[in-house]
Design a protein around this motif. Structure first.
Motif, PDB file in Angstrom:
ATOM      1  N   LEU A 148       0.833  -1.199   0.000  1.00 48.38           N
ATOM      2  CA  LEU A 148       0.000   0.000   0.000  1.00 48.38           C
ATOM      3  C   LEU A 148       0.875   1.259   0.000  1.00 48.38           C
ATOM      4  CD1 LEU A 148      -3.078   0.310   0.059  1.00 48.38           C
ATOM      5  CD2 LEU A 148      -2.919   0.688   2.521  1.00 48.38           C
ATOM      6  N   TYR A 149       1.973   1.197   0.761  1.00 50.51           N
ATOM      7  CA  TYR A 149       2.898   2.343   0.790  1.00 50.51           C
ATOM      8  C   TYR A 149       3.469   2.594  -0.609  1.00 50.51           C
ATOM      9  CZ  TYR A 149       6.686   5.487   1.721  1.00 50.51           C
ATOM     10  OH  TYR A 149       7.514   6.583   1.666  1.00 50.51           O
ATOM     11  N   ASP A 150       3.821   1.519  -1.300  1.00 54.78           N
ATOM     12  CA  ASP A 150       4.387   1.666  -2.648  1.00 54.78           C
ATOM     13  C   ASP A 150       3.411   2.408  -3.562  1.00 54.78           C
ATOM     14  OD1 ASP A 150       6.713   0.445  -1.969  1.00 54.78           O
ATOM     15  OD2 ASP A 150       6.134  -1.537  -2.698  1.00 54.78           O
ATOM     16  N   LYS A 151       2.117   2.211  -3.308  1.00 58.72           N
ATOM     17  CA  LYS A 151       1.110   2.855  -4.142  1.00 58.72           C
ATOM     18  C   LYS A 151       0.875   4.316  -3.730  1.00 58.72           C
ATOM     19  CE  LYS A 151      -3.653   2.027  -5.635  1.00 58.72           C
ATOM     20  NZ  LYS A 151      -4.818   1.151  -5.502  1.00 58.72           N
ATOM     21  N   TYR A 152       0.777   4.576  -2.424  1.00 56.26           N
ATOM     22  CA  TYR A 152       0.352   5.914  -1.972  1.00 56.26           C
ATOM     23  C   TYR A 152       1.465   6.797  -1.406  1.00 56.26           C
ATOM     24  CZ  TYR A 152      -4.522   4.436  -2.510  1.00 56.26           C
ATOM     25  OH  TYR A 152      -5.723   4.017  -3.021  1.00 56.26           O
ATOM     26  N   LYS A 153       2.607   6.159  -1.005  1.00 59.21           N
ATOM     27  CA  LYS A 153       3.764   6.920  -0.476  1.00 59.21           C
ATOM     28  C   LYS A 153       3.402   7.880   0.660  1.00 59.21           C
ATOM     29  CE  LYS A 153       7.002   5.670  -3.645  1.00 59.21           C
ATOM     30  NZ  LYS A 153       6.578   4.305  -3.878  1.00 59.21           N
ATOM     31  N   CYS A 154       2.624   7.385   1.614  1.00 58.63           N
ATOM     32  CA  CYS A 154       2.326   8.216   2.793  1.00 58.63           C
ATOM     33  C   CYS A 154       2.230   7.316   4.025  1.00 58.63           C
ATOM     34  CB  CYS A 154       1.020   8.991   2.589  1.00 58.63           C
ATOM     35  SG  CYS A 154      -0.433   7.943   2.581  1.00 58.63           S
ATOM     36  N   SER A 155       2.124   7.930   5.194  1.00 56.64           N
ATOM     37  CA  SER A 155       2.039   7.142   6.430  1.00 56.64           C
ATOM     38  C   SER A 155       0.732   6.354   6.474  1.00 56.64           C
ATOM     39  CB  SER A 155       2.121   8.067   7.649  1.00 56.64           C
ATOM     40  OG  SER A 155       3.397   8.664   7.714  1.00 56.64           O
ATOM     41  N   ILE A 156       0.819   5.137   7.049  1.00 51.86           N
ATOM     42  CA  ILE A 156      -0.343   4.235   7.084  1.00 51.86           C
ATOM     43  C   ILE A 156      -0.435   3.589   8.469  1.00 51.86           C
ATOM     44  CG2 ILE A 156      -1.443   2.211   5.999  1.00 51.86           C
ATOM     45  CD1 ILE A 156       0.586   2.618   3.639  1.00 51.86           C
ATOM     46  N   VAL A 157      -1.638   3.504   9.011  1.00 46.76           N
ATOM     47  CA  VAL A 157      -1.847   2.741  10.250  1.00 46.76           C
ATOM     48  C   VAL A 157      -2.737   1.542   9.925  1.00 46.76           C
ATOM     49  CG1 VAL A 157      -1.660   4.788  11.714  1.00 46.76           C
ATOM     50  CG2 VAL A 157      -3.926   4.063  10.969  1.00 46.76           C
ATOM     51  N   ALA A 158      -2.488   0.427  10.609  1.00 43.01           N
ATOM     52  CA  ALA A 158      -3.356  -0.744  10.432  1.00 43.01           C
ATOM     53  C   ALA A 158      -4.535  -0.612  11.387  1.00 43.01           C
ATOM     54  CB  ALA A 158      -2.583  -2.024  10.720  1.00 43.01           C
TER      55      ALA A 158
END
Ligand code: G1P
Length: 276
Positions: A148-158
């Motif tokens: 998902l990071y590779d797609k959106y390049k932003c911080s992510i929380v599960a």
């Protein structure tokens, strides 16, 4: 590419006293492996090779676990037990472990900020080892998040859905679903009472953070319980840009509580027996 994974591991583990009096809670075993090893394995599976561990006083056992014990290696060599060390030897061979101490317990945000010295300026993952995540039939939660990071390049929380009466145990998000299971965060609250919770989507202990988080944490004021909360820092980041929440695939066990710990043990025991 995300190569580094941060493990805040300085907490006292008071819910497990007296066993955590002289032993780090991250070293509690689920079957024959300590909790933190499951987290390291998940990070390695997701392509990471540097494990940055935030420790504190009384946590030496973690460093010793991810090292060679020459005396033990010597004793066990050539015996029928030697294979029991294969997995951990392989894991140690695949990664580098770096450590720094959080001197005072000032919250998860502060622990992550201490990790800046180990991470530098690149995106990184965070694993809270007492949240044990298993995705039996597919890739681990961190692997899912890296994609998902590779797609959106932003911080992510599960995130996961929890019963509304349990929101007081978690950071809780509010957001717009932009693709299945992916939410653009508009609000985040640390441990709200059910009546104040913006939803029942709770953050669990897996994060991918962009390196701008460090500057944002420095500008974040102490929040719930007077501690520097990563939830508040991420909310500040979401106001400046984009932060995503991801409803992961798999099971999550709260091994920071006795109930969750026993559940995880039973689940993995059944898996192991079933697999034989
Ligand atoms: C931390 C975070 C919280 C998150 C939780 C997941 O809380 O502050 O936002 O929901 O981990 O386990 P803790 O459980 O360390 O109190």
């Amino acid at each position: 590419m995300i190569k580094k994974c941060l493990f805040p591991a300085a907490g006292y583990g008071t819910r497990f006293l007296p066993v955590t009096k002289a032993m780090p809670k991250e070293m509690l075993p689920i079957l024959t492996k300590p909790l933190i090893q499951y987290g390291v394995e998940e990070a390695v599976e997701a392509g990471m090779d540097t494990m940055a561990i935030i420790t504190g006083r009384g946590k030496r056992a973690i460093e010793d676990h991810f090292d060679i014990s020459y005396e033990l290696e010597h004793q066990i060599k050539g015996s029928s037990k030697e294979h029991l060390l294969t997995e951990i030897r392989d894991l140690i061979g695949k990664c580098t472990f770096t450590y720094t101490r959080q001197v005072e317990m000032k919250g998860l945000g502060d622990a992550i900020l201490k990790g800046n010295a180990l991470i530098g300026s690149e995106p990184f993952a965070v694993v809270l080892a007492d949240d044990l995540c298993i995705n039996q039939n597919g890739e681990g939660v961190l692997s899912q998040m890296v994609k998902l990071y590779d797609k959106y390049k932003c911080s992510i929380v599960a995130i996961m859905e929890v019963p509304k009466e349990e929101t007081y145990k978690y950071g809780v998000i509010e957001g717009k679903e932009i693709e299945e299971g992916v939410y653009m965060i508009s609000n985040m609250v640390e441990k709200p009472e059910p009546q104040d919770a913006p939803s029942n989507l709770a953050i669990i202990g897996r994060y991918i953070l962009s390196d701008d988080i460090f500057e944002v944490i420095k500008d974040t004021k102490p929040g719930k319980n007077g501690e520097l909360q990563i939830t508040d820092a991420l909310m500040n980041l979401a106001q400046k840009g984009m932060v995503l929440a991801y409803r992961f695939k798999g099971e999550r066990f709260d091994c920071g509580s006795v109930d969750g710990y026993v559940e995880a043990t039973n689940y993995l025991y059944d898996l192991e027996k079933g697999g034989k």
